[in-house]
Structure formats: C-alpha cells, structure tokens
Design an enzyme around this catalytic site. Structure first.
Site, PDB file in Angstrom:
ATOM      1  N   CYS A  99       0.854  -1.186   0.000  1.00 34.94           N
ATOM      2  CA  CYS A  99       0.000   0.000   0.000  1.00 34.94           C
ATOM      3  C   CYS A  99       0.892   1.239   0.000  1.00 34.94           C
ATOM      4  O   CYS A  99       1.855   1.307   0.758  1.00 34.94           O
ATOM      5  CB  CYS A  99      -0.906   0.002   1.228  1.00 34.94           C
ATOM      6  SG  CYS A  99      -1.990   1.441   1.333  1.00 34.94           S
ATOM      7  N   GLU A 142      -8.656  -0.427  -3.133  1.00 36.40           N
ATOM      8  CA  GLU A 142      -8.892   1.016  -3.248  1.00 36.40           C
ATOM      9  C   GLU A 142     -10.242   1.423  -2.645  1.00 36.40           C
ATOM     10  O   GLU A 142     -10.340   2.462  -1.988  1.00 36.40           O
ATOM     11  CB  GLU A 142      -8.771   1.476  -4.698  1.00 36.40           C
ATOM     12  CG  GLU A 142      -7.402   1.256  -5.321  1.00 36.40           C
ATOM     13  CD  GLU A 142      -6.228   1.741  -4.486  1.00 36.40           C
ATOM     14  OE1 GLU A 142      -6.385   2.706  -3.708  1.00 36.40           O
ATOM     15  OE2 GLU A 142      -5.145   1.149  -4.601  1.00 36.40           O
ATOM     16  N   HIS A 145     -10.061   1.974   1.011  1.00 33.64           N
ATOM     17  CA  HIS A 145      -9.580   3.301   1.430  1.00 33.64           C
ATOM     18  C   HIS A 145     -10.715   4.308   1.561  1.00 33.64           C
ATOM     19  O   HIS A 145     -10.642   5.230   2.373  1.00 33.64           O
ATOM     20  CB  HIS A 145      -8.537   3.839   0.439  1.00 33.64           C
ATOM     21  CG  HIS A 145      -7.176   3.270   0.642  1.00 33.64           C
ATOM     22  ND1 HIS A 145      -6.448   3.447   1.797  1.00 33.64           N
ATOM     23  CD2 HIS A 145      -6.395   2.528  -0.183  1.00 33.64           C
ATOM     24  CE1 HIS A 145      -5.291   2.846   1.688  1.00 33.64           C
ATOM     25  NE2 HIS A 145      -5.229   2.272   0.493  1.00 33.64           N
TER      26      HIS A 145
END
Length: 179
Positions: A99, A142, A145
C-alpha cells in the site's frame, strides 16, 4: 501534480469518504490528474483520494506493467467515482499486497476472487464491470480506502504482515504455494 501521500496513522485514512456530487468540474479533473501523477510517480497500481488528503469517493487504477507486481496482468487505466462492489461468489484467495500509505510493508491479504463493481467516470457516466484476480484485488483495496480500511485490516494472521525487505523469504515461499 504529484502530491504527498498520507500515511497510516493519519485519521483521514480511518474515515468515510464523501460521495462526489459534481462531475465534469475543473476541480475533479485536477484531482484525477493528481491521483494518476502521484500513483505513477510512486510505482503504484491504484490510489484513492483519501491517500492524498481528499475525503472524496474517487479512485484511479491501472497499469501496463508493474515493477511492484511483476506477475500481474495489465489493467486498463480507470477512474472510478462513488464505487460499489459485490462479490460474484464467496470464494476468497490470499495474496501479498502493499500500500502506498504503508510504504515498505506487505501483508498476505484475503480478498474475493471475483467481483462485480460499478461507479461513475469523471463525466458522470455510469459503468460496471465483472473482474477477477488481481484486477478484483486492486478494486477492493482502493474501495477499502474510501471506507476507512487499510491493508492491515485484511490480514488474518499478522505473522504474514511486515516490512517487505525482512519478509522476502516468507513471501517467496508463500507466493510459490499461492501460484
């Protein structure tokens, strides 16, 4: 413009990103360009807006070839706004992930093998795709996040999470078994 990447520990990465309400704006276009510039300059395969300090539901991903994931098949460059995904089946598989907000760390993360995702492009056009393998992994990472989740939240056994340079042997042994 290349932006500074927000790192693990910053409260922004633990929060819920807000939906984009206005499409085709100069501000949105600039955010998307900043995301692509930052992702590419850091060797990433995807990045979410919270990672550059913007709490909006915008992710970008895609690459032809990745030095960080040399065995991964290419993914078309994609802008994904206000995304959702659902698993196509309950089948999970573990694989090593990194990441950009946790540079140098890797973890054996469990993800759905095949997903259906949907969202909007920068112009507000709806699209959807069904994908599997690494493409599905990147999308799930993603979208995490945008929901305040990090890679470490997806690692079932923390003995498979650590600094990449310290874990090379374990990653190689495990990777050989996963291939």
């Amino acid at each position: 413009m290349i932006k500074k990447i927000v790192r693990m520990g910053n409260p922004l990465l633990a929060g819920q990103a807000k939906p984009v309400e206005a499409f085709s704006t100069p501000e949105l276009y600039q955010l998307i360009q900043d995301l692509f510039d930052t992702m590419k300059s850091n060797g990433g395969v995807g990045i979410a807006a919270p990672q550059i300090g913007v709490a909006l539901q915008v992710v970008v991903f895609g690459f032809d070839h990745s030095t960080r994931y040399p065995h991964a098949t290419s993914i078309p460059e994609t802008v994904l706004i206000n995304p959702r995904f659902v698993p196509v089946s309950d089948e999970h598989y573990p694989d090593w992930e990194g990441c950009l907000s946790m540079r140098g760390l890797r973890g054996l993360a469990h993800r759905f093998k095949q997903i259906h995702y949907e969202g909007y492009d920068q112009h507000g056009n709806f699209f959807e795709r069904e994908v599997s393998g690494f493409h599905a992994r990147v999308v799930q990472h993603e979208i995490d996040h945008l929901n305040g989740k990090l890679l470490v939240n997806r690692v079932n056994d923390l003995s498979y999470f650590g600094f990449e340079d310290e874990m090379q042997t374990l990653m190689q042994q495990t990777g050989d078994k996963l291939a």
